[in-house]
Design a protein around this motif. Structure first.
Motif, PDB file in Angstrom:
ATOM      1  N   ILE A   5       0.870  -1.178   0.000  1.00 11.34           N
ATOM      2  CA  ILE A   5       0.000   0.000   0.000  1.00 11.34           C
ATOM      3  C   ILE A   5       0.908   1.229   0.000  1.00 11.34           C
ATOM      4  N   PRO A   6       0.906   2.018  -1.089  1.00 11.01           N
ATOM      5  CA  PRO A   6       1.816   3.162  -1.197  1.00 11.01           C
ATOM      6  C   PRO A   6       1.520   4.242  -0.152  1.00 11.01           C
ATOM      7  N   MET A   7       2.594   4.927   0.278  1.00  7.41           N
ATOM      8  CA  MET A   7       2.484   6.063   1.185  1.00  7.41           C
ATOM      9  C   MET A   7       2.961   7.318   0.443  1.00  7.41           C
ATOM     10  N   GLU A   8       2.599   8.481   0.937  1.00  9.14           N
ATOM     11  CA  GLU A   8       2.963   9.731   0.263  1.00  9.14           C
ATOM     12  C   GLU A   8       4.465   9.935   0.153  1.00  9.14           C
ATOM     13  N   ASN A   9       5.249   9.399   1.107  1.00  8.10           N
ATOM     14  CA  ASN A   9       6.700   9.607   1.092  1.00  8.10           C
ATOM     15  C   ASN A   9       7.429   8.638   0.157  1.00  8.10           C
ATOM     16  N   GLY A  10       6.691   7.806  -0.589  1.00  8.55           N
ATOM     17  CA  GLY A  10       7.312   6.855  -1.515  1.00  8.55           C
ATOM     18  C   GLY A  10       7.509   5.484  -0.923  1.00  8.55           C
ATOM     19  N   ASP A  11       7.393   5.347   0.393  1.00 11.03           N
ATOM     20  CA  ASP A  11       7.506   4.045   1.051  1.00 11.03           C
ATOM     21  C   ASP A  11       6.152   3.335   0.945  1.00 11.03           C
ATOM     22  N   HIS A  12       5.986   2.237   1.649  1.00 14.74           N
ATOM     23  CA  HIS A  12       4.737   1.486   1.623  1.00 14.74           C
ATOM     24  C   HIS A  12       4.601   0.651   2.887  1.00 14.74           C
ATOM     25  N   TYR A  13       3.419   0.096   3.101  1.00 13.67           N
ATOM     26  CA  TYR A  13       3.164  -0.833   4.200  1.00 13.67           C
ATOM     27  C   TYR A  13       2.234  -1.918   3.696  1.00 13.67           C
ATOM     28  N   HIS A  14       1.970  -2.909   4.557  1.00 14.98           N
ATOM     29  CA  HIS A  14       1.101  -4.033   4.212  1.00 14.98           C
ATOM     30  C   HIS A  14       0.138  -4.295   5.367  1.00 14.98           C
ATOM     31  N   LEU A  15      -1.042  -4.782   5.047  1.00 12.97           N
ATOM     32  CA  LEU A  15      -1.978  -5.254   6.070  1.00 12.97           C
ATOM     33  C   LEU A  15      -1.655  -6.707   6.381  1.00 12.97           C
ATOM     34  N   ILE A  16      -1.821  -7.084   7.649  1.00 13.19           N
ATOM     35  CA  ILE A  16      -1.674  -8.487   8.040  1.00 13.19           C
ATOM     36  C   ILE A  16      -2.944  -8.907   8.774  1.00 13.19           C
ATOM     37  N   GLU A  17      -3.379 -10.116   8.509  1.00 11.27           N
ATOM     38  CA  GLU A  17      -4.574 -10.657   9.162  1.00 11.27           C
ATOM     39  C   GLU A  17      -4.518 -12.167   9.072  1.00 11.27           C
ATOM     40  N   ASN A  18      -4.733 -12.833  10.203  1.00 11.50           N
ATOM     41  CA  ASN A  18      -4.690 -14.291  10.216  1.00 11.50           C
ATOM     42  C   ASN A  18      -5.181 -14.790  11.565  1.00 11.50           C
ATOM     43  N   ARG A  19      -4.938 -16.041  11.836  1.00  8.99           N
ATOM     44  CA  ARG A  19      -5.260 -16.642  13.134  1.00  8.99           C
ATOM     45  C   ARG A  19      -4.060 -17.448  13.598  1.00  8.99           C
ATOM     46  N   THR A  20      -4.003 -17.664  14.903  1.00  8.96           N
ATOM     47  CA  THR A  20      -2.943 -18.497  15.463  1.00  8.96           C
ATOM     48  C   THR A  20      -3.344 -19.965  15.342  1.00  8.96           C
ATOM     49  N   TYR A  21      -2.378 -20.839  15.517  1.00  7.84           N
ATOM     50  CA  TYR A  21      -2.691 -22.259  15.603  1.00  7.84           C
ATOM     51  C   TYR A  21      -3.276 -22.555  16.974  1.00  7.84           C
ATOM     52  N   TYR A  22      -4.014 -23.649  17.073  1.00  5.56           N
ATOM     53  CA  TYR A  22      -4.635 -24.020  18.342  1.00  5.56           C
ATOM     54  C   TYR A  22      -3.604 -24.350  19.410  1.00  5.56           C
ATOM     55  N   ASN A  23      -4.002 -24.130  20.668  1.00 10.09           N
ATOM     56  CA  ASN A  23      -3.249 -24.608  21.816  1.00 10.09           C
ATOM     57  C   ASN A  23      -4.268 -25.007  22.880  1.00 10.09           C
ATOM     58  N   TYR A  24      -3.838 -25.822  23.824  1.00 16.40           N
ATOM     59  CA  TYR A  24      -4.746 -26.324  24.852  1.00 16.40           C
ATOM     60  C   TYR A  24      -5.210 -25.212  25.794  1.00 16.40           C
ATOM     61  N   ASP A  25      -6.470 -25.313  26.246  1.00 11.87           N
ATOM     62  CA  ASP A  25      -6.982 -24.374  27.233  1.00 11.87           C
ATOM     63  C   ASP A  25      -6.210 -24.498  28.548  1.00 11.87           C
ATOM     64  N   GLN A  26      -5.904 -25.696  28.934  1.00 14.75           N
ATOM     65  CA  GLN A  26      -5.092 -25.969  30.122  1.00 14.75           C
ATOM     66  C   GLN A  26      -3.794 -26.625  29.659  1.00 14.75           C
ATOM     67  N   PRO A  27      -2.667 -25.877  29.641  1.00 13.06           N
ATOM     68  CA  PRO A  27      -1.413 -26.437  29.123  1.00 13.06           C
ATOM     69  C   PRO A  27      -0.965 -27.666  29.904  1.00 13.06           C
ATOM     70  N   LEU A  28      -0.329 -28.596  29.209  1.00 13.03           N
ATOM     71  CA  LEU A  28       0.254 -29.770  29.845  1.00 13.03           C
ATOM     72  C   LEU A  28       1.547 -29.369  30.539  1.00 13.03           C
ATOM     73  N   GLU A  29       1.837 -29.986  31.663  1.00 14.13           N
ATOM     74  CA  GLU A  29       3.088 -29.708  32.377  1.00 14.13           C
ATOM     75  C   GLU A  29       4.242 -30.350  31.620  1.00 14.13           C
ATOM     76  N   VAL A  30       5.264 -29.560  31.305  1.00 18.07           N
ATOM     77  CA  VAL A  30       6.438 -30.049  30.596  1.00 18.07           C
ATOM     78  C   VAL A  30       7.655 -29.760  31.460  1.00 18.07           C
ATOM     79  N   GLU A  31       8.373 -30.802  31.852  1.00 19.38           N
ATOM     80  CA  GLU A  31       9.480 -30.637  32.785  1.00 19.38           C
ATOM     81  C   GLU A  31      10.668 -29.906  32.166  1.00 19.38           C
TER      82      GLU A  31
END
Length: 132
Positions: free
Chosen positions: A71-97
């Motif tokens: 997406i062009p900007m007035e100064n000649g630079d640009h940016y981008h939109l980002i949109e997505n979702r995270t991967y699933y994880n457990y509601d109650q994490p497992l204990e990992v030693e």
């Protein structure tokens, strides 16, 4: 030197920072740098990004994605939109030693988060855009 506008496509990346939706009573921060590509403000290029969210509520989430087009900007630079979702994880994490990832063989409640935002400044130097 005869060059058309938009012909130069410098190698660059972008920084991004946003927050996920609140799900399961918490949110995470999504922060990092896009992958490097050659492109400019006018060529509709995109970047890939990936990472691990901030550690909240005793866990984190992986995420992967592709930005929207430049997406062009007035100064000649640009940016981008980002949109997505995270991967699933457990509601109650497992204990990992000793750290790492541990998956349960039994079905357990899990959740994910959505996120959206935009990239920030271009990381890299374009000698044609910033001439003295």
């Amino acid at each position: 030197m005869n060059m058309r506008i938009g012909q130069i496509k410098p190698h660059h990346a972008h920084r991004y920072f946003t927050r996920t939706t609140i799900d399961n009573g918490h949110y995470h921060f999504v922060e990092g740098f896009t992958r490097m590509v050659n492109g400019n403000a006018l060529d509709q290029h995109f970047h890939l990004f990936r990472g691990i969210t901030s550690y909240e509520n005793n866990h984190y989430h992986r995420y992967y994605g592709k930005t929207g087009p430049a997406i062009p900007m007035e100064n000649g630079d640009h940016y981008h939109l980002i949109e997505n979702r995270t991967y699933y994880n457990y509601d109650q994490p497992l204990e990992v030693e000793f750290g790492g990832v541990l998956y349960s063989e039994e079905e357990r409640p899990k959740h994910d988060h959505n996120f959206k935002g935009n990239t920030f400044e271009t990381v890299g130097y374009d000698p044609f855009l910033f001439q003295n």
